[in-house]
Write a protein that holds these residues in place. Structure first.
Motif, PDB file in Angstrom:
ATOM      1  N   GLN A   1      13.136   9.994  -0.341  1.00 52.40           N
ATOM      2  CA  GLN A   1      13.719  11.212  -0.900  1.00 52.40           C
ATOM      3  C   GLN A   1      12.653  12.212  -1.345  1.00 52.40           C
ATOM      4  N   ARG A   2      11.544  11.726  -1.902  1.00 54.35           N
ATOM      5  CA  ARG A   2      10.524  12.649  -2.403  1.00 54.35           C
ATOM      6  C   ARG A   2       9.443  12.955  -1.370  1.00 54.35           C
ATOM      7  N   GLY A   3       9.341  12.139  -0.307  1.00 49.59           N
ATOM      8  CA  GLY A   3       8.402  12.430   0.774  1.00 49.59           C
ATOM      9  C   GLY A   3       7.038  11.794   0.638  1.00 49.59           C
ATOM     10  N   TYR A   4       6.826  10.965  -0.368  1.00 46.42           N
ATOM     11  CA  TYR A   4       5.546  10.274  -0.526  1.00 46.42           C
ATOM     12  C   TYR A   4       5.757   8.981  -1.292  1.00 46.42           C
ATOM     13  N   ALA A   5       4.746   8.104  -1.218  1.00 41.69           N
ATOM     14  CA  ALA A   5       4.826   6.792  -1.866  1.00 41.69           C
ATOM     15  C   ALA A   5       3.645   6.602  -2.803  1.00 41.69           C
ATOM     16  N   LEU A   6       3.799   5.666  -3.730  1.00 38.65           N
ATOM     17  CA  LEU A   6       2.749   5.346  -4.699  1.00 38.65           C
ATOM     18  C   LEU A   6       2.427   3.859  -4.625  1.00 38.65           C
TER      19      LEU A   6
ATOM     20  N   THR B   1       0.822  -1.206   0.000  1.00 41.48           N
ATOM     21  CA  THR B   1       0.000   0.000   0.000  1.00 41.48           C
ATOM     22  C   THR B   1       0.856   1.256   0.000  1.00 41.48           C
ATOM     23  N   ALA B   2       0.260   2.355  -0.484  1.00 45.10           N
ATOM     24  CA  ALA B   2       0.981   3.631  -0.491  1.00 45.10           C
ATOM     25  C   ALA B   2       1.292   4.086   0.926  1.00 45.10           C
ATOM     26  N   GLY B   3       0.293   3.978   1.825  1.00 46.27           N
ATOM     27  CA  GLY B   3       0.531   4.367   3.205  1.00 46.27           C
ATOM     28  C   GLY B   3       1.597   3.517   3.854  1.00 46.27           C
ATOM     29  N   GLY B   4       1.537   2.209   3.622  1.00 49.56           N
ATOM     30  CA  GLY B   4       2.526   1.301   4.197  1.00 49.56           C
ATOM     31  C   GLY B   4       3.930   1.580   3.686  1.00 49.56           C
ATOM     32  N   LYS B   5       4.060   1.812   2.393  1.00 49.00           N
ATOM     33  CA  LYS B   5       5.373   2.126   1.825  1.00 49.00           C
ATOM     34  C   LYS B   5       5.910   3.438   2.388  1.00 49.00           C
ATOM     35  N   ALA B   6       5.024   4.425   2.545  1.00 44.10           N
ATOM     36  CA  ALA B   6       5.451   5.711   3.095  1.00 44.10           C
ATOM     37  C   ALA B   6       5.992   5.537   4.509  1.00 44.10           C
ATOM     38  N   ILE B   7       5.295   4.726   5.310  1.00 39.89           N
ATOM     39  CA  ILE B   7       5.751   4.460   6.678  1.00 39.89           C
ATOM     40  C   ILE B   7       7.095   3.735   6.663  1.00 39.89           C
ATOM     41  N   LEU B   8       7.200   2.679   5.873  1.00 36.40           N
ATOM     42  CA  LEU B   8       8.421   1.880   5.833  1.00 36.40           C
ATOM     43  C   LEU B   8       9.612   2.678   5.318  1.00 36.40           C
ATOM     44  N   SER B   9       9.357   3.640   4.445  1.00 36.37           N
ATOM     45  CA  SER B   9      10.466   4.392   3.837  1.00 36.37           C
ATOM     46  C   SER B   9      11.244   5.209   4.846  1.00 36.37           C
TER      47      SER B   9
ATOM     48  N   SER C   1      -2.809   5.123  -5.545  1.00 36.58           N
ATOM     49  CA  SER C   1      -2.841   5.765  -4.236  1.00 36.58           C
ATOM     50  C   SER C   1      -1.519   6.469  -3.989  1.00 36.58           C
ATOM     51  N   ILE C   2      -1.602   7.617  -3.319  1.00 40.44           N
ATOM     52  CA  ILE C   2      -0.432   8.396  -2.935  1.00 40.44           C
ATOM     53  C   ILE C   2      -0.460   8.515  -1.420  1.00 40.44           C
ATOM     54  N   GLY C   3       0.625   8.115  -0.759  1.00 41.77           N
ATOM     55  CA  GLY C   3       0.629   8.092   0.695  1.00 41.77           C
ATOM     56  C   GLY C   3       1.779   8.878   1.287  1.00 41.77           C
ATOM     57  N   ALA C   4       1.556   9.425   2.487  1.00 39.77           N
ATOM     58  CA  ALA C   4       2.587  10.159   3.218  1.00 39.77           C
ATOM     59  C   ALA C   4       2.531   9.740   4.675  1.00 39.77           C
TER      60      ALA C   4
ATOM     61  N   LEU D   1      -1.358   9.021   5.847  1.00 42.48           N
ATOM     62  CA  LEU D   1      -2.505   9.521   5.098  1.00 42.48           C
ATOM     63  C   LEU D   1      -2.320   9.097   3.646  1.00 42.48           C
ATOM     64  N   SER D   2      -3.411   8.811   2.961  1.00 37.41           N
ATOM     65  CA  SER D   2      -3.304   8.502   1.541  1.00 37.41           C
ATOM     66  C   SER D   2      -4.509   9.034   0.788  1.00 37.41           C
ATOM     67  N   VAL D   3      -4.283   9.342  -0.479  1.00 43.94           N
ATOM     68  CA  VAL D   3      -5.339   9.775  -1.397  1.00 43.94           C
ATOM     69  C   VAL D   3      -5.376   8.772  -2.543  1.00 43.94           C
ATOM     70  N   SER D   4      -6.564   8.281  -2.872  1.00 44.19           N
ATOM     71  CA  SER D   4      -6.707   7.262  -3.911  1.00 44.19           C
ATOM     72  C   SER D   4      -7.742   7.700  -4.940  1.00 44.19           C
ATOM     73  N   ALA D   5      -7.467   7.363  -6.201  1.00 41.17           N
ATOM     74  CA  ALA D   5      -8.388   7.711  -7.287  1.00 41.17           C
ATOM     75  C   ALA D   5      -8.095   6.821  -8.486  1.00 41.17           C
TER      76      ALA D   5
END
Length: 239
Positions: free
Chosen positions: A174-179, A134-142, A188-191, A204-208
């Motif tokens: 490096q970019r501050g968010y995950a996909l 998930t985007a949120g999970g990747k953002a956390i793990l990063s 989904s885009i997560g931070a 937090l994530s936004v999905s579309a």
């Protein structure tokens, strides 16, 4: 470990995952327990008010479990702070927004505000998904130093390309968010969200639909997401 307790929770969790009335045979198969054992435990759960049997003989969980769960969630600082920020992000982007927390090697969905033009998601509030998907999970793990251990745990249950994932996580950091594209046709885009210098365990994530997350719309959503993350972190850091 007490076998009776562990079996009872296994059956209760199987009931919750069934998303509808479940047959005794289905619960037996899901838990790998004998039907007689499942029937005996269901009788106890029913007496305690955690399960109910309908006229067709199928079982379903009651709201008793929800009462316990919502009490736990309501006490989480991240959940208490998040409501207003989720609403604002939802209005600003016009898309589905989610709040997830790390739970073992999974992320658990605590809240989801669905867009007016909804798409079919594989997740809902209460869903548990391996964090690396998930985007949120990747953002956390990063941004967690224990990410390799969490990924290794997740890989024990699902095939993962760990070298490629580690490279992706470095890009996320490096970019501050995950996909992520966990739900078919959806991006989904997560931070990650952290407070007080502690390792982040929420996002937090936004999905579309993927076709809607392109060009200037994508850039605007990323900007809104990162701004919301910053404001939410400030709120969490306040005494």
């Amino acid at each position: 470990m007490d076998r009776a307790v562990s079996r009872s929770f296994a059956i209760l969790e199987a009931l919750a995952r069934s998303h509808g009335p479940a047959r005794l045979s289905d619960l037996s198969a899901a838990t790998d327990l004998q039907k007689s054992t499942v029937h005996r435990i269901l009788a106890t759960l029913s007496e305690l008010g955690y399960a109910d049997q309908d006229d067709s003989g199928r079982y379903r969980p009651t709201l008793r479990s929800w009462e316990i769960g919502i009490g736990v969630v309501a006490d989480l600082p991240i959940y208490r702070v998040a409501a207003g920020f989720l609403q604002t992000l939802h209005r600003t982007t016009g898309e589905t927004v989610s709040l997830t927390v790390l739970s073992g090697s999974d992320v658990l969905y605590l809240e989801k505000l669905t867009a007016a033009r909804p798409v079919r998601f594989l997740t809902r509030v209460g869903s548990r998904v391996p964090a690396p998907l998930t985007a949120g999970g990747k953002a956390i793990l990063s941004v967690r130093i224990d990410a390799p251990q969490i990924i290794e745990e997740a890989a024990a249950h699902r095939a993962l390309d760990i070298p490629a994932l580690m490279t992706e996580l470095e890009e996320c950091r490096q970019r501050g968010y995950a996909l992520s594209g966990y739900s078919p046709g959806v991006t989904s885009i997560g931070a990650a969200v952290a407070a007080g210098g502690a390792p982040p365990d929420a996002a937090l994530s936004v999905s579309a639909p993927s076709e809607r997350l392109a060009g200037k719309k994508r850039e605007a959503i990323i900007e809104a997401l990162l701004e919301t993350r910053a404001r939410m972190t400030e709120a969490l850091d306040r005494p």
